[in-house]
Design an enzyme around this catalytic site. Sequence first.
Site, PDB file in Angstrom:
ATOM      1  N   LYS A 121       0.699   3.821   0.646  1.00  0.00           N
ATOM      2  CA  LYS A 121       0.464   2.615   1.419  1.00  0.00           C
ATOM      3  C   LYS A 121       0.738   2.824   2.900  1.00  0.00           C
ATOM      4  O   LYS A 121       0.257   2.082   3.745  1.00  0.00           O
ATOM      5  CB  LYS A 121       1.392   1.493   0.918  1.00  0.00           C
ATOM      6  CG  LYS A 121       1.233   1.110  -0.493  1.00  0.00           C
ATOM      7  CD  LYS A 121       2.317   0.022  -0.803  1.00  0.00           C
ATOM      8  CE  LYS A 121       2.539  -0.090  -2.272  1.00  0.00           C
ATOM      9  NZ  LYS A 121       3.708  -0.935  -2.579  1.00  0.00           N
ATOM     10  N   GLU A 138      -2.880   9.899   7.975  1.00  0.00           N
ATOM     11  CA  GLU A 138      -1.555   9.807   7.347  1.00  0.00           C
ATOM     12  C   GLU A 138      -0.552   9.168   8.310  1.00  0.00           C
ATOM     13  O   GLU A 138      -0.721   9.224   9.528  1.00  0.00           O
ATOM     14  CB  GLU A 138      -1.119  11.225   6.922  1.00  0.00           C
ATOM     15  CG  GLU A 138       0.243  11.351   6.306  1.00  0.00           C
ATOM     16  CD  GLU A 138       0.462  10.557   5.015  1.00  0.00           C
ATOM     17  OE1 GLU A 138       0.163   9.348   5.007  1.00  0.00           O
ATOM     18  OE2 GLU A 138       0.967  11.134   4.039  1.00  0.00           O
ATOM     19  N   ASP A 193       6.580  14.780   6.804  1.00  0.00           N
ATOM     20  CA  ASP A 193       8.015  14.994   6.741  1.00  0.00           C
ATOM     21  C   ASP A 193       8.247  16.398   6.160  1.00  0.00           C
ATOM     22  O   ASP A 193       8.209  17.379   6.899  1.00  0.00           O
ATOM     23  CB  ASP A 193       8.595  13.872   5.867  1.00  0.00           C
ATOM     24  CG  ASP A 193      10.103  13.847   5.790  1.00  0.00           C
ATOM     25  OD1 ASP A 193      10.753  14.280   6.752  1.00  0.00           O
ATOM     26  OD2 ASP A 193      10.641  13.393   4.770  1.00  0.00           O
ATOM     27  N   LYS A 237       7.543  14.984  11.751  1.00  0.00           N
ATOM     28  CA  LYS A 237       8.969  15.358  11.815  1.00  0.00           C
ATOM     29  C   LYS A 237       9.075  16.843  11.485  1.00  0.00           C
ATOM     30  O   LYS A 237       9.419  17.206  10.365  1.00  0.00           O
ATOM     31  CB  LYS A 237       9.764  14.558  10.764  1.00  0.00           C
ATOM     32  CG  LYS A 237      10.120  13.155  11.173  1.00  0.00           C
ATOM     33  CD  LYS A 237      11.290  12.619  10.353  1.00  0.00           C
ATOM     34  CE  LYS A 237      10.823  11.945   9.099  1.00  0.00           C
ATOM     35  NZ  LYS A 237      11.858  11.124   8.414  1.00  0.00           N
ATOM     36  N   ARG A 240       7.224  -2.654   6.554  1.00  0.00           N
ATOM     37  CA  ARG A 240       5.881  -2.177   6.881  1.00  0.00           C
ATOM     38  C   ARG A 240       5.236  -3.071   7.934  1.00  0.00           C
ATOM     39  O   ARG A 240       4.342  -2.658   8.663  1.00  0.00           O
ATOM     40  CB  ARG A 240       4.994  -2.183   5.628  1.00  0.00           C
ATOM     41  CG  ARG A 240       5.448  -1.232   4.531  1.00  0.00           C
ATOM     42  CD  ARG A 240       4.356  -1.098   3.485  1.00  0.00           C
ATOM     43  NE  ARG A 240       4.832  -0.493   2.250  1.00  0.00           N
ATOM     44  CZ  ARG A 240       4.908   0.810   2.035  1.00  0.00           C
ATOM     45  NH1 ARG A 240       4.546   1.656   2.984  1.00  0.00           N
ATOM     46  NH2 ARG A 240       5.339   1.282   0.886  1.00  0.00           N
TER      47      ARG A 240
HETATM   48  P1  IMP Z   1       6.364  14.466   2.851  1.00  0.00           P
HETATM   49  O1  IMP Z   1       5.649  14.745   1.573  1.00  0.00           O
HETATM   50  O2  IMP Z   1       7.825  14.787   2.755  1.00  0.00           O
HETATM   51  O3  IMP Z   1       5.724  15.072   4.067  1.00  0.00           O
HETATM   52  O4  IMP Z   1       6.447  12.920   3.015  1.00  0.00           O
HETATM   53  C1  IMP Z   1       5.427  12.184   3.348  1.00  0.00           C
HETATM   54  C2  IMP Z   1       5.572  10.750   2.917  1.00  0.00           C
HETATM   55  O5  IMP Z   1       6.945  10.329   2.776  1.00  0.00           O
HETATM   56  C3  IMP Z   1       4.997   9.913   4.007  1.00  0.00           C
HETATM   57  O6  IMP Z   1       3.646   9.709   3.777  1.00  0.00           O
HETATM   58  C4  IMP Z   1       5.826   8.655   3.924  1.00  0.00           C
HETATM   59  O7  IMP Z   1       5.228   7.761   3.025  1.00  0.00           O
HETATM   60  C5  IMP Z   1       7.164   9.098   3.407  1.00  0.00           C
HETATM   61  N1  IMP Z   1       8.129   9.295   4.520  1.00  0.00           N
HETATM   62  C6  IMP Z   1       8.554  10.452   5.059  1.00  0.00           C
HETATM   63  N2  IMP Z   1       9.427  10.247   6.061  1.00  0.00           N
HETATM   64  C7  IMP Z   1       9.542   8.919   6.176  1.00  0.00           C
HETATM   65  C8  IMP Z   1      10.286   8.064   7.070  1.00  0.00           C
HETATM   66  O8  IMP Z   1      11.013   8.488   7.985  1.00  0.00           O
HETATM   67  N3  IMP Z   1      10.118   6.727   6.873  1.00  0.00           N
HETATM   68  C9  IMP Z   1       9.330   6.199   5.890  1.00  0.00           C
HETATM   69  N4  IMP Z   1       8.612   6.951   5.057  1.00  0.00           N
HETATM   70  C10 IMP Z   1       8.721   8.298   5.189  1.00  0.00           C
HETATM   71 MG    MG Z   2       2.698   7.987   3.134  1.00  0.00          MG
END
Ligand code: IMP
Ligand code: MG
Length: 185
Positions: free
Chosen positions: A51, A107, A111, A139, A173
């Site tokens: 979302k 996206e 993270d 990040k 959100r």
């Molecule tokens: P990744 O797979 O760790 O890169 O995470 C990606 C997903 O985690 C993003 O699409 C977000 O939905 C969620 N996410 C990662 N960091 C944050 C944050 O600081 N706040 C809120 N959602 C996050």
């Molecule tokens: Mg996401």
Amino acid sequence: MKDIQNAQDFNARIKRVLITKEEIDVAIAKAGKEIAKIYDGRPILLVSILKGAFVFMADLCRAVDAPCEIGFMCAKSYYKGTVSTGVVQITMDLEQDISNYHVVIVEDIIDTGRTLNDVVKLLKARNPLSLRVVTLLDKPDRRLVDFKADISLFTIPDHFVIGYGLDCGEYFRNLPYIAEYSEDQ
Ligand code: IMP
Ligand code: MG
């Protein structure tokens, strides 16, 4: 961490604004122009990862002055509080057959990189004409999987952030800006 019961609980978790709505608007206008230039009039399919990216998608698609379709996909990254568990699940797939499309994944944040790494692998296997990734936030300090977006609007330090589509426990959100989340409640 106690549940949010009222506006006071909600507001207490908004530590400070990191990126204002005005800064987001300027960056999106620039990214929209960049995308229109890359494809030079060729139709594109913008794919939002739900979302979190729904707000970014709504603003970005209106900043792209080019023929474009939109599509949605739901990829859920499981969190325990603000910590990623590393489990990514596709809970809603795209309706389009992307083999005839130039695809741009939209996206909210990269993270650890795991979500996009999985989504990109999945979509590349469907042989789109081309595939690029645009992310609102990045990040890089937290990366566990080597992944780089083609266009990244803001690089932020390792804070858990909320607003402009991003949630904590499904709240926040609807904030029009990006804020740092306060864990000291
Ligand atoms: P990744 O797979 O760790 O890169 O995470 C990606 C997903 O985690 C993003 O699409 C977000 O939905 C969620 N996410 C990662 N960091 C944050 C944050 O600081 N706040 C809120 N959602 C996050
Ligand atoms: Mg996401």
